[in-house]
Design a protein around this motif. Structure first.
Motif, PDB file in Angstrom:
ATOM      1  N   SER A 234       0.814  -1.211   0.000  1.00 23.63           N
ATOM      2  CA  SER A 234       0.000   0.000   0.000  1.00 23.63           C
ATOM      3  C   SER A 234       0.852   1.268   0.000  1.00 23.63           C
ATOM      4  CB  SER A 234      -0.931   0.007   1.221  1.00 23.63           C
ATOM      5  OG  SER A 234      -0.185   0.074   2.418  1.00 23.63           O
ATOM      6  N   ILE A 235       2.142   1.132  -0.242  1.00 21.73           N
ATOM      7  CA  ILE A 235       3.017   2.301  -0.255  1.00 21.73           C
ATOM      8  C   ILE A 235       2.593   3.266  -1.358  1.00 21.73           C
ATOM      9  CG2 ILE A 235       5.373   3.066  -0.752  1.00 21.73           C
ATOM     10  CD1 ILE A 235       6.405   0.672   0.729  1.00 21.73           C
ATOM     11  N   ALA A 236       2.584   4.549  -1.010  1.00 18.79           N
ATOM     12  CA  ALA A 236       2.216   5.586  -1.969  1.00 18.79           C
ATOM     13  C   ALA A 236       3.170   5.588  -3.155  1.00 18.79           C
ATOM     14  CB  ALA A 236       2.231   6.947  -1.277  1.00 18.79           C
ATOM     15  N   PRO A 237       2.726   6.109  -4.294  1.00 22.50           N
ATOM     16  CA  PRO A 237       3.617   6.127  -5.464  1.00 22.50           C
ATOM     17  C   PRO A 237       4.848   7.006  -5.286  1.00 22.50           C
ATOM     18  CG  PRO A 237       1.561   7.289  -5.908  1.00 22.50           C
ATOM     19  CD  PRO A 237       1.381   6.566  -4.621  1.00 22.50           C
TER      20      PRO A 237
ATOM     21  N   PRO B 167      12.042   4.424  12.224  1.00 26.26           N
ATOM     22  CA  PRO B 167      11.878   4.300  10.779  1.00 26.26           C
ATOM     23  C   PRO B 167      11.154   3.022  10.358  1.00 26.26           C
ATOM     24  CG  PRO B 167      14.056   5.161  11.272  1.00 26.26           C
ATOM     25  CD  PRO B 167      13.436   4.771  12.589  1.00 26.26           C
ATOM     26  N   LEU B 168      11.453   1.914  11.002  1.00 24.07           N
ATOM     27  CA  LEU B 168      10.839   0.651  10.584  1.00 24.07           C
ATOM     28  C   LEU B 168       9.334   0.643  10.769  1.00 24.07           C
ATOM     29  CD1 LEU B 168      13.432  -2.062  11.685  1.00 24.07           C
ATOM     30  CD2 LEU B 168      12.855  -1.314   9.362  1.00 24.07           C
ATOM     31  N   GLU B 169       8.829   1.475  11.689  1.00 24.11           N
ATOM     32  CA  GLU B 169       7.374   1.563  11.848  1.00 24.11           C
ATOM     33  C   GLU B 169       6.698   2.050  10.573  1.00 24.11           C
ATOM     34  OE1 GLU B 169       5.737   3.662  15.130  1.00 24.11           O
ATOM     35  OE2 GLU B 169       6.991   2.647  16.609  1.00 24.11           O
ATOM     36  N   LEU B 170       7.411   2.796   9.762  1.00 23.51           N
ATOM     37  CA  LEU B 170       6.834   3.264   8.506  1.00 23.51           C
ATOM     38  C   LEU B 170       6.381   2.085   7.654  1.00 23.51           C
ATOM     39  CD1 LEU B 170       9.479   5.992   7.595  1.00 23.51           C
ATOM     40  CD2 LEU B 170       7.237   6.352   8.654  1.00 23.51           C
ATOM     41  N   ILE B 171       7.104   0.973   7.760  1.00 22.69           N
ATOM     42  CA  ILE B 171       6.767  -0.219   6.994  1.00 22.69           C
ATOM     43  C   ILE B 171       5.863  -1.154   7.793  1.00 22.69           C
ATOM     44  CG2 ILE B 171       7.706  -2.239   5.813  1.00 22.69           C
ATOM     45  CD1 ILE B 171       8.279   0.473   4.456  1.00 22.69           C
ATOM     46  N   THR B 172       6.261  -1.444   9.025  1.00 13.94           N
ATOM     47  CA  THR B 172       5.520  -2.448   9.795  1.00 13.94           C
ATOM     48  C   THR B 172       4.099  -2.000  10.110  1.00 13.94           C
ATOM     49  OG1 THR B 172       6.385  -1.613  11.905  1.00 13.94           O
ATOM     50  CG2 THR B 172       7.634  -3.366  10.806  1.00 13.94           C
ATOM     51  N   ARG B 173       3.874  -0.704  10.232  1.00 11.81           N
ATOM     52  CA  ARG B 173       2.537  -0.193  10.517  1.00 11.81           C
ATOM     53  C   ARG B 173       1.819   0.293   9.257  1.00 11.81           C
ATOM     54  NH1 ARG B 173       3.121   4.478  14.517  1.00 11.81           N
ATOM     55  NH2 ARG B 173       0.871   4.580  14.150  1.00 11.81           N
ATOM     56  N   GLY B 174       2.451   0.119   8.114  1.00 10.77           N
ATOM     57  CA  GLY B 174       1.821   0.527   6.864  1.00 10.77           C
ATOM     58  C   GLY B 174       1.547   2.007   6.760  1.00 10.77           C
ATOM     59  N   LEU B 175       2.450   2.837   7.285  1.00 15.09           N
ATOM     60  CA  LEU B 175       2.203   4.275   7.349  1.00 15.09           C
ATOM     61  C   LEU B 175       2.451   5.003   6.035  1.00 15.09           C
ATOM     62  CD1 LEU B 175       3.766   5.135  10.839  1.00 15.09           C
ATOM     63  CD2 LEU B 175       1.388   4.547  10.276  1.00 15.09           C
ATOM     64  N   LEU B 176       3.102   4.365   5.088  1.00 15.46           N
ATOM     65  CA  LEU B 176       3.487   5.049   3.867  1.00 15.46           C
ATOM     66  C   LEU B 176       2.410   5.012   2.778  1.00 15.46           C
ATOM     67  CD1 LEU B 176       7.275   4.132   3.586  1.00 15.46           C
ATOM     68  CD2 LEU B 176       6.193   6.141   4.635  1.00 15.46           C
ATOM     69  N   ARG B 177       1.188   4.751   3.178  1.00 11.42           N
ATOM     70  CA  ARG B 177       0.086   4.792   2.216  1.00 11.42           C
ATOM     71  C   ARG B 177      -0.320   6.251   1.970  1.00 11.42           C
ATOM     72  NH1 ARG B 177      -1.649   3.588   7.202  1.00 11.42           N
ATOM     73  NH2 ARG B 177      -3.451   4.703   8.064  1.00 11.42           N
ATOM     74  N   SER B 178      -0.868   6.524   0.817  1.00 12.71           N
ATOM     75  CA  SER B 178      -1.324   7.879   0.543  1.00 12.71           C
ATOM     76  C   SER B 178      -2.687   8.111   1.183  1.00 12.71           C
ATOM     77  CB  SER B 178      -1.394   8.116  -0.976  1.00 12.71           C
ATOM     78  OG  SER B 178      -2.182   7.123  -1.598  1.00 12.71           O
ATOM     79  N   ARG B 179      -3.164   9.334   1.111  1.00 13.84           N
ATOM     80  CA  ARG B 179      -4.435   9.677   1.763  1.00 13.84           C
ATOM     81  C   ARG B 179      -5.581   8.861   1.168  1.00 13.84           C
ATOM     82  NH1 ARG B 179      -4.334  14.030   5.037  1.00 13.84           N
ATOM     83  NH2 ARG B 179      -2.676  15.573   4.794  1.00 13.84           N
TER      84      ARG B 179
END
Length: 223
Positions: free
Chosen positions: A4-7, A211-223
């Motif tokens: 679900s990472i943003a483009p 930093p790893l929370e950005l991935i493990t918590r799926g935070l890098l998704r767009s709005r």
């Protein structure tokens, strides 16, 4: 999560991707010694690094007025430029986050208030020149963070709508710029922050402890 990472994921540099406080502190110590001033303790200096060079000078030359500190700015930056990657290191987990983004149909870039002439060779030394989709410094445009201009310019250059972009930074100005640009904002709590600076008041979309929370918590998704 990672799917679900943003483009496009944009990052601040100092205090977000890179722990550069030791090199900046070393440059300041040299300047203080030259001016016959006492050294500034690293634990006092580190929290203000993300506030910029003027804040670092204010912290270190506490008895000088604004005009005197402004006159010292070129000397401080010159000291830093001569050894800008001697002690700087990636924060734990940053390498993994960037690698994860690169496994997806996504890109990452850097938008920093550090002057471009300092940011560009630093990014090259880190081996990121061919990896980052864009690098914008604080002098790349007339206005810098907290204004959204740099972030919007990155979107325009890379052809991505702001609402599909995530910006990660460790200072309130980063969050303000991302929010003004209509991006998803993430406050990096592992960076540099004075004790009286409460990130809960920044109005970020998310707070990340590591930093790893950005991935493990799926935070890098767009709005």
């Amino acid at each position: 999560m990672s799917e679900s990472i943003a483009p496009l994921v944009l990052f601040d540099l100092d205090g977000t991707l890179l722990d550069s406080a030791r090199d900046l502190h070393a440059a300041m110590q040299m300047l203080l010694a030259e001016k016959g001033e006492p050294a500034v303790d690293f634990t006092v200096f580190r929290p203000v690094v993300s506030k910029g060079a003027r804040a670092m000078l204010k912290c270190s030359f506490a008895n000088a007025d604004e005009q005197q500190r402004e006159a010292l700015l070129p000397e401080f930056l010159a000291h830093y430029e001569r050894a800008l990657a001697a002690h700087s290191r990636l924060f734990d987990g940053v390498a993994e986050v960037l690698a994860n983004i690169e496994t997806q149909p996504s890109r990452w870039g850097i938008v920093t208030n550090k002057p471009y002439y300092l940011a560009e060779p630093l990014v090259e030394k880190l081996g990121w020149s061919q990896r980052t989709a864009i690098l914008l410094g604080g002098d790349s445009l007339p206005r810098k963070k907290p204004d959204p201009d740099q972030l919007l310019h990155a979107c325009a250059v890379l052809g991505v709508m702001p609402e599909r972009v995530v910006y990660v930074g460790d200072d309130e100005r980063d969050v303000q710029a991302a929010n003004a640009a209509g991006m998803r904002s993430i406050a990096a709590l592992w960076g540099y922050r004075p004790d009286d600076d409460d990130p809960l008041l920044w109005r970020a979309d998310e707070l990340a402890e590591t930093p790893l929370e950005l991935i493990t918590r799926g935070l890098l998704r767009s709005r």
